[in-house]
Write a protein that holds these residues in place. Structure first.
Motif, short mmCIF file in Angstrom:
data_model
loop_
_atom_site.label_atom_id
_atom_site.label_comp_id
_atom_site.label_asym_id
_atom_site.label_seq_id
_atom_site.Cartn_x
_atom_site.Cartn_y
_atom_site.Cartn_z
N GLN A 130 -14.05 2.97 -25.04
CA GLN A 130 -14.13 1.98 -23.96
C GLN A 130 -12.76 1.68 -23.35
OE1 GLN A 130 -16.96 0.10 -22.88
NE2 GLN A 130 -18.21 1.61 -23.93
N SER A 131 -11.71 1.80 -24.13
CA SER A 131 -10.37 1.50 -23.64
C SER A 131 -9.93 2.47 -22.55
CB SER A 131 -9.36 1.53 -24.79
OG SER A 131 -9.33 2.81 -25.39
N TRP A 132 -10.60 3.61 -22.43
CA TRP A 132 -10.24 4.60 -21.41
C TRP A 132 -10.88 4.31 -20.06
CZ3 TRP A 132 -10.16 10.19 -23.76
CH2 TRP A 132 -9.25 10.22 -24.82
N TRP A 133 -11.91 3.47 -20.03
CA TRP A 133 -12.66 3.27 -18.80
C TRP A 133 -11.84 2.68 -17.65
CZ3 TRP A 133 -16.55 5.47 -16.67
CH2 TRP A 133 -17.34 6.27 -17.49
N PRO A 134 -10.88 1.81 -17.89
CA PRO A 134 -10.07 1.34 -16.75
C PRO A 134 -9.33 2.48 -16.04
CG PRO A 134 -9.79 -0.13 -18.61
CD PRO A 134 -10.57 1.05 -19.10
N LEU A 135 -9.14 3.60 -16.72
CA LEU A 135 -8.44 4.74 -16.12
C LEU A 135 -9.32 5.51 -15.14
CD1 LEU A 135 -6.51 6.06 -19.24
CD2 LEU A 135 -5.64 4.62 -17.39
N ALA A 136 -10.64 5.27 -15.17
CA ALA A 136 -11.55 5.98 -14.26
C ALA A 136 -11.20 5.71 -12.80
CB ALA A 136 -13.00 5.59 -14.53
N GLY A 137 -10.78 4.50 -12.51
CA GLY A 137 -10.37 4.18 -11.14
C GLY A 137 -9.15 4.99 -10.71
N TRP A 138 -8.24 5.22 -11.64
CA TRP A 138 -7.05 6.02 -11.33
C TRP A 138 -7.42 7.49 -11.15
CZ3 TRP A 138 -2.98 3.63 -9.62
CH2 TRP A 138 -2.81 2.28 -9.96
N LEU A 139 -8.41 7.97 -11.89
CA LEU A 139 -8.90 9.33 -11.68
C LEU A 139 -9.45 9.45 -10.26
CD1 LEU A 139 -10.99 11.46 -14.08
CD2 LEU A 139 -11.74 11.20 -11.74
N LEU A 140 -10.20 8.45 -9.82
CA LEU A 140 -10.72 8.46 -8.45
C LEU A 140 -9.59 8.45 -7.42
CD1 LEU A 140 -13.82 6.11 -8.69
CD2 LEU A 140 -13.81 8.53 -8.06
N VAL A 141 -8.49 7.77 -7.72
CA VAL A 141 -7.34 7.76 -6.81
C VAL A 141 -6.83 9.19 -6.61
CG1 VAL A 141 -4.91 7.06 -6.60
CG2 VAL A 141 -6.64 5.37 -7.22
N GLY A 142 -6.66 9.93 -7.70
CA GLY A 142 -6.20 11.32 -7.59
C GLY A 142 -7.17 12.18 -6.81
N TRP A 143 -8.45 12.00 -7.06
CA TRP A 143 -9.49 12.76 -6.35
C TRP A 143 -9.48 12.41 -4.86
CZ3 TRP A 143 -15.26 12.67 -8.37
CH2 TRP A 143 -15.99 13.67 -7.73
N ILE A 144 -9.34 11.14 -4.54
CA ILE A 144 -9.29 10.70 -3.14
C ILE A 144 -8.06 11.30 -2.44
CG2 ILE A 144 -8.87 8.68 -1.66
CD1 ILE A 144 -10.79 7.15 -3.62
N ILE A 145 -6.94 11.37 -3.15
CA ILE A 145 -5.73 11.97 -2.57
C ILE A 145 -6.01 13.43 -2.20
CG2 ILE A 145 -3.37 12.72 -3.09
CD1 ILE A 145 -3.12 10.08 -4.75
N GLN A 146 -6.65 14.18 -3.10
CA GLN A 146 -6.98 15.58 -2.79
C GLN A 146 -7.92 15.67 -1.59
OE1 GLN A 146 -5.54 18.15 -3.58
NE2 GLN A 146 -5.24 18.44 -5.75
N ASP A 147 -8.93 14.82 -1.56
CA ASP A 147 -9.88 14.86 -0.44
C ASP A 147 -9.21 14.49 0.88
OD1 ASP A 147 -11.86 15.66 -2.14
OD2 ASP A 147 -13.02 13.80 -2.02
N THR A 148 -8.24 13.57 0.83
CA THR A 148 -7.51 13.20 2.03
C THR A 148 -6.66 14.37 2.52
OG1 THR A 148 -7.51 10.89 1.30
CG2 THR A 148 -5.92 11.50 3.02
N LEU A 149 -6.05 15.10 1.60
CA LEU A 149 -5.31 16.30 1.97
C LEU A 149 -6.25 17.31 2.64
CD1 LEU A 149 -2.79 18.17 1.92
CD2 LEU A 149 -3.52 18.88 -0.37
N HIS A 150 -7.42 17.53 2.06
CA HIS A 150 -8.41 18.47 2.62
C HIS A 150 -8.77 18.05 4.05
CE1 HIS A 150 -11.85 21.33 1.99
NE2 HIS A 150 -12.28 20.67 3.04
N TRP A 151 -9.08 16.77 4.23
CA TRP A 151 -9.47 16.24 5.53
C TRP A 151 -8.33 16.41 6.54
CZ3 TRP A 151 -7.36 11.62 7.68
CH2 TRP A 151 -8.02 11.15 8.81
N ALA A 152 -7.10 16.08 6.14
CA ALA A 152 -5.95 16.21 7.04
C ALA A 152 -5.72 17.68 7.43
CB ALA A 152 -4.70 15.63 6.39
N MET A 153 -5.90 18.58 6.48
CA MET A 153 -5.75 20.00 6.80
C MET A 153 -6.82 20.45 7.80
SD MET A 153 -4.84 21.60 3.07
CE MET A 153 -4.84 23.30 3.66
N ASP A 154 -8.06 19.99 7.61
CA ASP A 154 -9.12 20.34 8.55
C ASP A 154 -8.81 19.84 9.96
OD1 ASP A 154 -10.63 21.69 6.69
OD2 ASP A 154 -12.15 20.11 6.47
#
Length: 160
Positions: A130-154
């Motif tokens: 359970q102590s790892w669950w607060p890190l899920a939001g940070w995982l989403l931050v990294g994923w969102i950064i990648q998706d933003t790069l993809h969108w900007a490239m498009d």
């Protein structure tokens, strides 16, 4: 529009740059790498994992045709893994039109794909401490950064 290979190259470069930059700051004891003043190691690793997730689960997962990522999965993990991956994402691709705001808009499209993976989140909830669950939001931050790069490239690149 950039090719899947071009998207992958830039996404991998971003991920490698993140790892090297944060690793160097951590080793050198930079304030940005300290839990008191910046990003803790756990958060930084979670962002890095999100960046890797973003390499595999790109906005182009909405394509019914074979993508660069699926070819990569086949090359490294075999045909069965590729077919399983495509089976998992087929309904998503059927339900969301390619390059529509639901599949390519930063933040929104990432959250939709994350929600689509609810069985994986449920499994992680049971398996991970359970102590790892607060890190899920940070995982989403990294994923969102990648998706933003993809969108900007498009938006900005003609092809490749």
């Amino acid at each position: 529009m950039p090719s899947g290979k071009t998207h992958a190259k830039w996404s991998e470069t971003l991920t490698l740059t993140w790892g090297i930059s944060y690793g160097a700051m951590y080793v050198l004891g930079a304030p940005a790498a300290s839990p008191e003043q910046g990003l803790s190691l756990g958060r930084a690793v979670a962002i890095g994992i999100g960046l890797v997730v973003g390499i595999l689960i790109t906005p182009d997962i909405d394509l019914l045709s074979i993508t660069h990522e699926e070819r990569r999965i086949q090359r490294h993990l075999g045909v069965v893994a590729k077919r399983l991956w495509m089976l998992i994402w087929r309904q998503y691709a059927r339900g969301i039109r390619h390059r529509c705001p639901l599949s390519h808009a930063p933040i929104r499209s990432t959250l939709i794909r994350a929600a689509y993976l609810w069985p994986a989140w449920a499994l992680a909830w049971w398996l991970l401490p359970q102590s790892w669950w607060p890190l899920a939001g940070w995982l989403l931050v990294g994923w969102i950064i990648q998706d933003t790069l993809h969108w900007a490239m498009d938006l900005t690149m003609k092809g490749g």
